[in-house]
Design a protein around this motif. Structure first.
Motif, PDB file in Angstrom:
ATOM      1  N   ASP A   1      31.120  18.307 -22.793  1.00 39.40           N
ATOM      2  CA  ASP A   1      32.956  17.668 -22.831  1.00 39.40           C
ATOM      3  C   ASP A   1      33.407  16.631 -21.740  1.00 39.40           C
ATOM      4  OD1 ASP A   1      33.234  19.756 -21.354  1.00 39.40           O
ATOM      5  OD2 ASP A   1      35.139  20.342 -23.000  1.00 39.40           O
ATOM      6  N   MET A   2      31.438  16.304 -21.035  1.00 34.92           N
ATOM      7  CA  MET A   2      32.189  15.480 -19.487  1.00 34.92           C
ATOM      8  C   MET A   2      32.291  14.603 -19.493  1.00 34.92           C
ATOM      9  SD  MET A   2      29.028  13.664 -16.873  1.00 34.92           S
ATOM     10  CE  MET A   2      28.545  12.977 -18.656  1.00 34.92           C
ATOM     11  N   ILE A   3      33.426  14.303 -18.346  1.00 37.52           N
ATOM     12  CA  ILE A   3      34.487  13.151 -18.501  1.00 37.52           C
ATOM     13  C   ILE A   3      34.223  12.464 -17.290  1.00 37.52           C
ATOM     14  CG2 ILE A   3      36.782  12.584 -17.921  1.00 37.52           C
ATOM     15  CD1 ILE A   3      38.002  15.009 -19.259  1.00 37.52           C
ATOM     16  N   LEU A   4      34.407  11.083 -17.624  1.00 35.27           N
ATOM     17  CA  LEU A   4      33.287  10.034 -16.870  1.00 35.27           C
ATOM     18  C   LEU A   4      34.328   8.732 -16.358  1.00 35.27           C
ATOM     19  CD1 LEU A   4      30.797  10.651 -18.369  1.00 35.27           C
ATOM     20  CD2 LEU A   4      29.218   9.836 -16.258  1.00 35.27           C
ATOM     21  N   GLN A   5      35.019   8.525 -15.471  1.00 34.40           N
ATOM     22  CA  GLN A   5      35.130   7.459 -14.989  1.00 34.40           C
ATOM     23  C   GLN A   5      35.128   6.622 -13.868  1.00 34.40           C
ATOM     24  OE1 GLN A   5      39.066  10.102 -14.546  1.00 34.40           O
ATOM     25  NE2 GLN A   5      39.857   9.435 -16.272  1.00 34.40           N
ATOM     26  N   SER A   6      35.058   4.787 -13.956  1.00 37.49           N
ATOM     27  CA  SER A   6      34.787   4.496 -12.331  1.00 37.49           C
ATOM     28  C   SER A   6      36.684   3.716 -12.418  1.00 37.49           C
ATOM     29  CB  SER A   6      34.085   3.772 -13.495  1.00 37.49           C
ATOM     30  OG  SER A   6      33.105   4.596 -13.849  1.00 37.49           O
ATOM     31  N   VAL A   7      36.364   3.519 -11.090  1.00 42.46           N
ATOM     32  CA  VAL A   7      37.064   2.303 -10.884  1.00 42.46           C
ATOM     33  C   VAL A   7      36.480   1.466 -10.355  1.00 42.46           C
ATOM     34  CG1 VAL A   7      39.111   2.106  -9.010  1.00 42.46           C
ATOM     35  CG2 VAL A   7      38.541   3.777 -10.110  1.00 42.46           C
ATOM     36  N   ALA A   8      35.760   0.087 -10.489  1.00 38.45           N
ATOM     37  CA  ALA A   8      35.935  -1.430 -10.436  1.00 38.45           C
ATOM     38  C   ALA A   8      37.032  -2.010  -9.038  1.00 38.45           C
ATOM     39  CB  ALA A   8      35.238  -2.170 -11.417  1.00 38.45           C
ATOM     40  N   VAL A   9      35.270  -2.234  -7.724  1.00 37.39           N
ATOM     41  CA  VAL A   9      36.751  -2.621  -7.000  1.00 37.39           C
ATOM     42  C   VAL A   9      36.255  -3.817  -6.772  1.00 37.39           C
ATOM     43  CG1 VAL A   9      37.249  -3.231  -4.175  1.00 37.39           C
ATOM     44  CG2 VAL A   9      36.379  -0.433  -5.510  1.00 37.39           C
ATOM     45  N   HIS A  10      38.162  -4.860  -6.641  1.00 44.48           N
ATOM     46  CA  HIS A  10      37.630  -6.214  -7.065  1.00 44.48           C
ATOM     47  C   HIS A  10      38.460  -6.633  -6.255  1.00 44.48           C
ATOM     48  CE1 HIS A  10      35.572  -6.633 -10.517  1.00 44.48           C
ATOM     49  NE2 HIS A  10      36.202  -5.641 -11.078  1.00 44.48           N
ATOM     50  N   THR A  11      39.147  -7.880  -5.534  1.00 43.17           N
ATOM     51  CA  THR A  11      40.199  -8.137  -4.515  1.00 43.17           C
ATOM     52  C   THR A  11      41.446  -8.710  -5.314  1.00 43.17           C
ATOM     53  OG1 THR A  11      39.234 -10.484  -4.827  1.00 43.17           O
ATOM     54  CG2 THR A  11      37.889  -9.392  -2.878  1.00 43.17           C
ATOM     55  N   ALA A  12      40.685  -9.144  -7.020  1.00 41.33           N
ATOM     56  CA  ALA A  12      42.623  -9.573  -7.250  1.00 41.33           C
ATOM     57  C   ALA A  12      43.143  -7.878  -7.496  1.00 41.33           C
ATOM     58  CB  ALA A  12      42.493 -10.377  -8.131  1.00 41.33           C
ATOM     59  N   ALA A  13      42.036  -7.413  -7.993  1.00 43.05           N
ATOM     60  CA  ALA A  13      42.717  -5.427  -9.060  1.00 43.05           C
ATOM     61  C   ALA A  13      41.884  -4.796  -8.926  1.00 43.05           C
ATOM     62  CB  ALA A  13      43.813  -6.232 -10.497  1.00 43.05           C
ATOM     63  N   ASN A  14      41.668  -3.894  -9.457  1.00 41.93           N
ATOM     64  CA  ASN A  14      41.047  -3.310  -9.574  1.00 41.93           C
ATOM     65  C   ASN A  14      41.128  -2.422 -10.866  1.00 41.93           C
ATOM     66  OD1 ASN A  14      40.510  -2.029  -6.879  1.00 41.93           O
ATOM     67  ND2 ASN A  14      42.164  -0.507  -6.531  1.00 41.93           N
ATOM     68  N   LYS A  15      39.960  -2.399 -11.487  1.00 43.83           N
ATOM     69  CA  LYS A  15      39.623  -1.585 -12.887  1.00 43.83           C
ATOM     70  C   LYS A  15      39.389  -0.545 -13.360  1.00 43.83           C
ATOM     71  CE  LYS A  15      37.561  -3.431 -17.387  1.00 43.83           C
ATOM     72  NZ  LYS A  15      36.482  -4.515 -17.417  1.00 43.83           N
ATOM     73  N   PHE A  16      39.930  -0.053 -13.650  1.00 42.98           N
ATOM     74  CA  PHE A  16      39.776   1.751 -14.073  1.00 42.98           C
ATOM     75  C   PHE A  16      39.086   1.636 -15.662  1.00 42.98           C
ATOM     76  CE2 PHE A  16      40.999   5.756 -15.992  1.00 42.98           C
ATOM     77  CZ  PHE A  16      41.299   6.467 -14.884  1.00 42.98           C
ATOM     78  N   THR A  17      38.035   2.048 -15.273  1.00 42.78           N
ATOM     79  CA  THR A  17      37.745   2.605 -17.011  1.00 42.78           C
ATOM     80  C   THR A  17      37.165   4.452 -17.245  1.00 42.78           C
ATOM     81  OG1 THR A  17      35.365   1.738 -16.614  1.00 42.78           O
ATOM     82  CG2 THR A  17      36.462   0.034 -17.532  1.00 42.78           C
ATOM     83  N   GLN A  18      37.420   4.959 -18.594  1.00 38.71           N
ATOM     84  CA  GLN A  18      36.417   5.354 -18.444  1.00 38.71           C
ATOM     85  C   GLN A  18      36.328   5.608 -20.108  1.00 38.71           C
ATOM     86  OE1 GLN A  18      39.481   8.801 -18.635  1.00 38.71           O
ATOM     87  NE2 GLN A  18      38.759  10.218 -20.553  1.00 38.71           N
TER      88      GLN A  18
END
Length: 143
Positions: free
Chosen positions: A49-66
């Motif tokens: 049940d591992m959890i994976l999340q990412s934060v895409a770093v952009h100049t306008a705003a960061n995008k958080f996904t899971q």
């Protein structure tokens, strides 16, 4: 008394170093499986049940996904034989406390030998009776 303290301290240091080596090997196995697009290898070091999340770093705003572990594995299997992944690790920073560990790993990611993005991985591991398992990963991704 001084000798006993030194021996005790040396034993603690040796135990900590051995534990950190096991944790590092677990994360190295994860990367070896990822780079080989070998889901079976990755699963050997990941909790179900591992959890994976990412934060895409952009100049306008960061995008958080899971995403779920199943979706992560599916994405790797879909690319097996089609794309060559290579996550180039810069260094490992490891902290342990009993049966939990944290690993910080800056990286560069390449697809088919072309730079894709860079960032850092943060792994959380738990020591189960069968060994260390990755239970949580969050990464940053910067173009």
């Amino acid at each position: 008394m001084k000798k006993i303290f030194i021996l005790f301290f040396a034993g603690i240091v040796q135990l900590t170093m051995a534990q950190e080596a096991q944790v590092k090997k677990t994360v190295e196995t994860f990367f070896a499986g990822l780079n080989a697009t070998d889901v079976a290898k990755i699963k050997t070091v990941c909790a179900d049940d591992m959890i994976l999340q990412s934060v895409a770093v952009h100049t306008a705003a960061n995008k958080f996904t899971q995403e779920t572990a199943a979706k992560f594995y599916e994405g790797i299997e879909k690319n097996a034989g089609k794309a060559k992944f290579e996550e180039r690790v810069k260094e490992y920073k490891i902290a342990t406390d009993g049966n939990i560990a944290h690993v910080w790993v800056p990286y560069e990611f390449y697809i088919n030998n072309e730079f894709s993005h860079k960032g850092a991985n943060s792994f959380e591991l738990v020591k189960f009776k069968e060994g260390w398992k990755i239970v949580y990963v969050i990464d940053s991704r910067e173009p």
